[in-house]
Structures are given as structure tokens and as C-alpha cells.
Scaffold this active site. Structure first.
Site, PDB file in Angstrom:
ATOM      1  N   ASP A 520      42.140  32.769  38.371  1.00 16.39           N
ATOM      2  CA  ASP A 520      43.513  32.941  38.854  1.00 16.39           C
ATOM      3  C   ASP A 520      43.603  32.433  40.294  1.00 16.39           C
ATOM      4  O   ASP A 520      42.638  31.895  40.832  1.00 16.39           O
ATOM      5  CB  ASP A 520      43.942  34.407  38.755  1.00 16.39           C
ATOM      6  CG  ASP A 520      43.042  35.319  39.585  1.00 16.39           C
ATOM      7  OD1 ASP A 520      42.190  34.797  40.331  1.00 16.39           O
ATOM      8  OD2 ASP A 520      43.185  36.552  39.462  1.00 16.39           O
ATOM      9  N   ASP A 522      43.804  33.977  43.186  1.00 17.14           N
ATOM     10  CA  ASP A 522      42.872  34.618  44.113  1.00 17.14           C
ATOM     11  C   ASP A 522      41.476  34.048  43.966  1.00 17.14           C
ATOM     12  O   ASP A 522      40.792  33.775  44.951  1.00 17.14           O
ATOM     13  CB  ASP A 522      42.810  36.131  43.840  1.00 17.14           C
ATOM     14  CG  ASP A 522      43.857  36.868  44.654  1.00 17.14           C
ATOM     15  OD1 ASP A 522      44.512  36.202  45.494  1.00 17.14           O
ATOM     16  OD2 ASP A 522      44.019  38.084  44.439  1.00 17.14           O
TER      17      ASP A 522
END
Ligand code: 0RA
Length: 688
Positions: A520, A522
Site C-alpha cells: 500500500d 505506506d
């Protein structure tokens, strides 16, 4: 890529035989005839470097070089490159047109001679600089030899001439096929699929190359048209400022410390010297150098000349204006280059490219010429612009001071033996093997994924180091501060190479260092932070091919007992389609065979989440993070050398990597926001 030494000698010999005097006007006699094209088709790599994607593009660079030469000589103003359907490319210029009259020696048209003989080239009049003899400049005949088809069209003296070739062989003579108002040359070719491993041109790569060439050739307009699409894509390049525009482009995401970019273009000792630079608020140095428009990644004499002049001029100015007191030491070359962005370009008659990859300019006269030109004009620049001068001097004085402080701090840190490697970090779950060749270190995001990785791994060869959250942003941090960060110290100790002056690649404890983060945004951010760290401080780990990125799956697709993993949306679709096809086939079979067992398998699907009802009987689970996988799944999909896919991190485009790091980590907020907005969805782009 370049011709070998023997051929160089041959060329020189012929030149002295045939062309004792340099004439101011050109005639067909001035073309030296050497040899046919067989050697090119036999060993294409020797002429264009490779038969892969780089070699393929080299063909374009070669033809464009000739047109740019004509522009540098002052005869062409426009160059147009077109990508055409069917893997064809055309390059058009409005120069004088390649001569077509009959060549004395070969009794053939000069055009045909240029197109079909190796190293045949024209000598221009006194003031032009021929690129030939460099890394490019193997001649358009090489392109002809490696094209299954090529057409040369020339407009000269009111007529349009044309000749076609197949794999370098003329298909008939040069013919007058029409009339022309202007003059110019157009070369259209299709690379030979028998030679090249790929025929796929990369428009981005082409545009970038043409952009660069345009900066280097003031006053030329280069158009690039991708005509393979229904709606043609046009890029037009024209830079009034030459290298000044180039520097502006390089610092487009940064703030310049100077109001005005330093710029000089001057003829000196028979060569043209062009230099532009500015300082930005950064610790890195960005130096690009070119000789006859050919990039010299390893620098050479021209760059050396620039560096000496910069150090000398800034020291002289700092002393003269009492920024440096009598007792103060001189600024070093490193001090004066911190935050420097410079482009140095020289054009000279006989460039000597040295080194294994011919990536360094060897001509000593380039050093003296650049040094003299920059000394003189930089002195004037600093005297005329005291405010500019002050900003530069203050910046380099600060750099000198910081360097001394950092060195002192670093010496203390290193002396303390924090990095002796005797104390492996407590968080590291090491492998039992002590052979770096078979050992792997997984850098895992977060403690929970770290736990799964720890229990799923092969203890003998796989070590796990969980990293907490966002590790320190290393972009603008000095080494001493960086080493005070626990996460980074753990990492440095685990890897075993130490850092900075102490760095020693032979001490590396794992030949695979694998970054394993969530799929993702992050995860992508942490991955970029880690890449930055490696790029800045462990470059050799990357260039030795020891750094990898793990590729965890995005989906788990289950049908009956069969479980498959998909690493992209497309792959998921493909798997689902396959399963359904199989099911359809099986149910036909079942009608005849009545296979009860298979029927039984199908009931297992009920326990799985069935997506949206659209895909009947297929369970699809989307993984949002590594933490969602149990140890077995993590092992099976991402860590097991038998099944996993690893992506090796390369620095093949260090400049692009550097730019990305700067955008993501630098002080300027706007470009970073723009970048994140642009790429938030395509996380892959964060992999440098
Ligand atoms: C030699 C002599 C002359 C032109 C050229 C070469 C020439 C080569 C290429 C390759 C691509 N575009 C080009 N344009 C020109 C002309 C000499 C004369 O007319 O006096």
C-alpha cells in the site's frame, strides 16, 4: 559501441593519405572509403553496444547525431523525429542535404557511399565540429546495415533524390524523384528483426534524449512525433538558453540559491566551451558533462578543468572580500561543490574517449580551455554581482564548517566502535548460516509482519529484521545524526559493512537484502525511505546486486482445494477466468463421468468470501498488508525461494532515482505533493 583501436588507426591512415589539407568547401572527393558493411551485421554489438533496447535506440541517436551536426555547423534549424507504425522511424532535417553527385573513387553517388560504407563521412569546412569518432558517430551506414529497410531522401539544388536499401544493400541507384524548394535530408528506417531482440521503441526515452540534445545545441528546434497512435503525440523542444535552460530543468524541483544562473559560452584554443551552474540547498553534487554532445558519465578533462576553476575562483573571491581570514584554510573542492548543479559541454575536433566504457574525455587541452574560460568569466560574475557572490560564498563556508563538524562527530562515533559488528541488534533474528552467499536478510515493516516472517522463514538461511514505522528521513541528515537513530544503527550493524569511510562491501553478511513492505502507499513510502538510505550510503550494496524488493501477492484466489496467488489485478482476472474455464470443462466431463470427488471439492468454497456475486464459486481474498498472511502463507508466497518473485533493485538510471528521492524527501513541498497525487494509485512507480 565504439569501433576498436585497429579500425581507428586505419581511419587515421586513410585520412592523412587522402586529405592532407582541410578545405573550406566540401566536394564528393572528401569522403573516405573504407570498407563494406558485413562486419556490422556480424558483430552489431561492437558498433551499437547491444542488440537490446539500448542498441535499438542507438540507431535513432546515430541518425539524429548527423542532423544535429548539420545544425551545429549552422546549416540546419529544425530536426524532426517521427515514430511511425510498423516499427519505423524517420529523421528529417532542413540542412544542406547529403551530397548526391558522383564520388570519384567509388564512381557512385556520394549519398550511396555514405550509406553503404563503414566510416565514410564528409569533412565540413573549418568551423564545424564533427561528432564522428566518439561513442556515437559510427556513421549512418551502421544504421543502414542493421535496418531491414531504409530510405534516404535528399533535397538539393531544387530536386528530390531518393534511394532505398535492404539490410544495407542498395535497391537501385540514387534517383531524382521530384522537385524541392528547400534543402534537407530525411532518413526513414525499420530496424532488422533478425538483428534486434526487441523492436519496441520507447517514446519516453526518445523524448528525454532529444530534450538533452536540444539543450546542447543552442538554436536548434527538435520535434518529436509519435505517429503510432490515432492521435499523434507531439513534443517540441527549443531552448533559447542552451545549458542555462538545462540547469533550470535539472533544478525544477528545487530552489536555486542564486538569482541568476552562471553561464558562459566561449571559443578557446580552437574548441567551444559552454558551462552553466547554480547552487541549490542540498548536500549532493550534480555534475553533467558532455563532449561533442556525447554524455561523459565518468567526466574527464573538461570536468576537471571546471572543478579547479571553481575552487580557485571562489577561494580568490572569498579571500579578496575577506570572507576568509588570513589564518583560515582554503576551501576544498568538496566544500565548493556541495549543492552544485552544473553542466559542462565542450565541442572539439578530435575527442578522445577513454576508459573501459569510453565514458571519460581524455583530451588534456579540454582541461586548460575550460579552466581558463571559467576562471575568467566567474571572476567577472562574482565581481559584478556581489549579492550573488555573497550567497554562494556563505553557502560554501557553511558547507566547510559543517563538514569539519560532521567529520569530528563521525570520527567519534566510529571510534566508539558502535559499528564493530560484534554487537548484533537485539531485534535481529539471525540465520544460522554464516555464508553470505546463501544468507538473506529480510527488512520487514512492522512488528506483526516481522513475527509472521520470523516463524515462517527458513531459519538456516533467512534472517529477519523488523523495522518500526517510518525510519528516519535520511535525505538531509548528516551521518552523525543518522547513526544516532536506533533503527538505522540496527540495520547498519545487521548488514555488517559499516558505513562511510569504514564501509567495506566484503564484510557484507547477506548477499540478499530484501525489503519486504506492505503493498500500500505506506509500504511504498517506507520502501522509498529504505531505498534512499541504500542509494545514499550503501550504493555498492545496490550496484553489487545485493538489494531486492519482495513481491507479496495482492490476492488469494481459491476454488475448491486449489489456491492460487495473484500479484496484480490483471493476474487475478486471468486466474479467475482460467478457473471458470476449467470448471466449465469439468462440468461437461462430469456429465459423462459423474465424478463425485470433484463435486465434493466444490462445497469447500462456501467458507470463503465470494466477491460481489460476480465470480461464482471462486473465493477471492485481497491482502491489504503482510500482517494478514499467516506465517505459512507468507513463506509460500513471498519468502520461499522456490515460488517467490524478487525484484532486484538497480541503479541503471541513478539520476532519475536521485530526482525521485529529492522529490519525496526534499524541502520543497509542492513537487512532492504533486508527485504523490500523481502516483498514489500506481504504487509501483515508487520502486526506483
Ligand atoms: C556532408 C556534406 C554536406 C552535407 C552533409 C554531409 C549532410 C549530412 C547529413 C546527414 C543528415 N543530415 C545531413 N545533412 C547534411 C553538404 C556539403 C555542401 O552542400 O557543401
Amino acid at each position: 559501441m565504439a569501433k576498436d583501436k585497429k579500425e581507428d588507426k586505419k581511419l587515421e591512415a586513410k585520412e592523412t593519405d587522402n586529405n592532407k589539407v582541410t578545405k573550406n568547401s566540401y566536394s564528393a572527393e572528401d569522403i573516405y572509403v573504407l570498407e563494406g558493411l558485413e562486419p556490422v551485421r556480424k558483430r552489431p554489438g561492437m558498433y551499437i553496444g547491444s542488440t537490446g533496447v539500448d542498441g535499438l535506440h542507438h540507431l535513432i541517436w546515430e541518425v539524429v547525431d548527423n542532423s544535429i551536426d548539420e545544425a551545429m555547423a549552422g546549416f540546419a534549424k529544425n530536426v524532426t523525429v517521427e515514430l511511425l507504425p510498423g516499427n519505423k522511424v524517420s529523421v528529417t532535417d532542413d540542412g544542406r542535404g547529403i551530397p548526391v553527385e558522383t564520388h570519384k573513387q567509388t564512381k557512385k553517388s556520394a549519398l550511396e557511399t555514405v550509406m553503404t560504407t563503414l566510416h565514410a563521412g564528409g569533412k565540413f569546412g573549418g568551423e564545424s565540429y564533427k561528432v564522428s569518432g566518439g561513442l556515437h558517430g559510427v556513421g549512418v551506414s551502421v544504421v543502414n546495415a542493421l535496418s531491414e529497410w531504409l530510405k534516404a531522401e535528399v533535397c538539393r539544388e531544387g530536386a528530390l533524390y531518393s534511394q532505398e536499401y535492404e539490410r544495407g544493400e542498395p535497391k537501385g541507384k540514387v534517383k531524382k524523384v521530384g522537385v524541392c524548394k528547400q534543402t534537407g535530408t530525411k532518413v526513414t528506417f525499420s530496424p532488422d528483426p533478425k538483428i534486434f531482440l526487441t523492436l519496441e521503441f520507447n517514446p519516453k526515452k526518445i523524448a528525454e534524449h532529444l530534450r538533452q540534445q536540444t539543450y546542447l545545441t543552442k538554436g536548434v528546434r527538435v520535434n518529436f512525433l509519435d505517429r503510432r497512435e490515432k492521435v499523434p503525440q507531439l513534443h517540441g523542444f527549443y531552448f533559447d538558453g542552451g545549458l542555462k535552460s538545462f540547469v533550470n530543468h535539472l533544478i525544477r524541483n528545487e530552489k536555486s540559491l542564486q538569482e541568476e544562473i552562471f553561464y558562459v559560452s566561449k571559443d578557446q584554443e580552437g574548441m567551444n566551451v559552454e558551462v552553466a551552474f547554480t547552487f541549490i540547498d542540498d548536500m549532493e553534487v550534480k555534475e553533467l558533462s558532455f563532449a561533442n554532445n556525447i554524455y561523459t558519465p565518468d567526466g574527464g578533462m573538461h570536468l576537471t578543468g571546471f572543478r579547479s576553476a571553481l575552487t580557485r575562483s571562489l577561494n580568490a573571491h572569498a579571500r579578496g572580500e575577506s570572507y576568509l581570514k588570513e589564518k583560515d584554510e582554503n576551501l576544498t573542492s568538496d566544500d565548493v561543490r556541495e549543492g552544485l548543479v552544473v553542466v559542462v559541454s565542450v565541442k572539439l575536433r578530435e575527442p578522445q574517449f577513454e576508459g573501459q566504457t569510453k565514458a571519460r574525455l581524455g583530451n588534456p587541452e579540454a582541461r586548460t580551455a575550460v579552466e581558463a574560460v571559467v576562471n575568467e568569466s566567474l571572476k567577472e560574475f562574482l565581481e559584478k554581482r556581489p549579492a550573488e557572490a555573497r550567497r554562494i560564498i556563505e553557502k560554501v563556508l557553511l558547507a566547510a564548517k559543517a563538514r569539519k563538524a560532521a567529520k569530528a562527530a563521525r570520527d567519534t562515533v566510529l571510534r566508539k566502535g558502535v559499528l564493530d559488528g560484534l554487537t548484533l541488534p537485539g531485534k535481529l533474528s539471525d540465520c544460522s548460516s554464516r555464508k553470505p552467499e546463501e544468507s538473506e536478510l529480510f527488512l520487514v515493516e512492522g512488528d506483526s509482519a516481522g513475527g509472521s516472517a520470523k516463524s515462517g522463514r527458513d531459519r538456516r538461511t533467512q534472517a529477519i529484521l523488523p523495522l518500526k514505522g517510518k525510519i528516519l528521513n535520511v535525505e538531509k541528515t548528516r551521518l552523525d545524526k543518522m547513526l544516532s537513530n536506533q533503527e538505522i544503527r540496527s540495520l547498519v550493524m545487521a548488514i555488517g559493512t559499516a558505513i562511510a569511510e569504514e564501509f567495506d562491501i566484503s564484510k557484507i553478511r547477506y548477499h540478499k537484502v530484501i525489503i519486504m513492505t506492505d503493498a500500500d502507499v505506506d509500504g511504498a513510502h517506507i520502501r522509498t525511505l529504505l531505498l534512499t538510505l541504500f542509494y545514499r550510503y550503501f550504493k555498492e550494496v545496490v550496484s553489487s546486486g545485493y538489494l531486492y524488493i519482495a513481491q507479496p501477492p495482492l490476492y488469494r484466489v481459491q476454488s475448491g482445494k486449489e489456491v492460487r496467488y495473484a500479484y496484480s489485478d490483471q493476474e487475478k482476472e486471468k486466474i479467475v477466468a482460467e478457473i471458470q474455464k476449467n470448471k466449465a470443462m469439468k462440468s461437461t466431463k462430469k456429465e459423462t463421468k459423474d465424478d463425485k470427488e470433484e463435486d465434493g471439492q466444490a462445497t469447500g468454497e462456501a467458507s470463503l468470501e465470494v466477491q460481489g456475486g460476480g465470480v461464482k464459486g471462486v473465493g477471492i481474498q485481497r491482502y491489504k498488508g503482510l500482517g494478514e498472511m499467516n506465517p505459512e502463507q507468507l513463506w509460500e508466497t513471498t519468502m520461499n525461494p522456490e515460488n517467490r518473485t524478487l525484484r532486484q533493485v538497480e541503479i541503471d538510471d541513478a539520476e532519475e532515482a536521485d530526482r525521485l528521492f529529492d522529490i519525496l524527501m526534499g524541502d520543497e513541498v509542492q513537487p512532492r505533493r504533486k508527485f504523490i497525487e500523481l502516483h498514489a494509485l500506481s504504487v509501483k512507480n515508487l520502486d526506483v
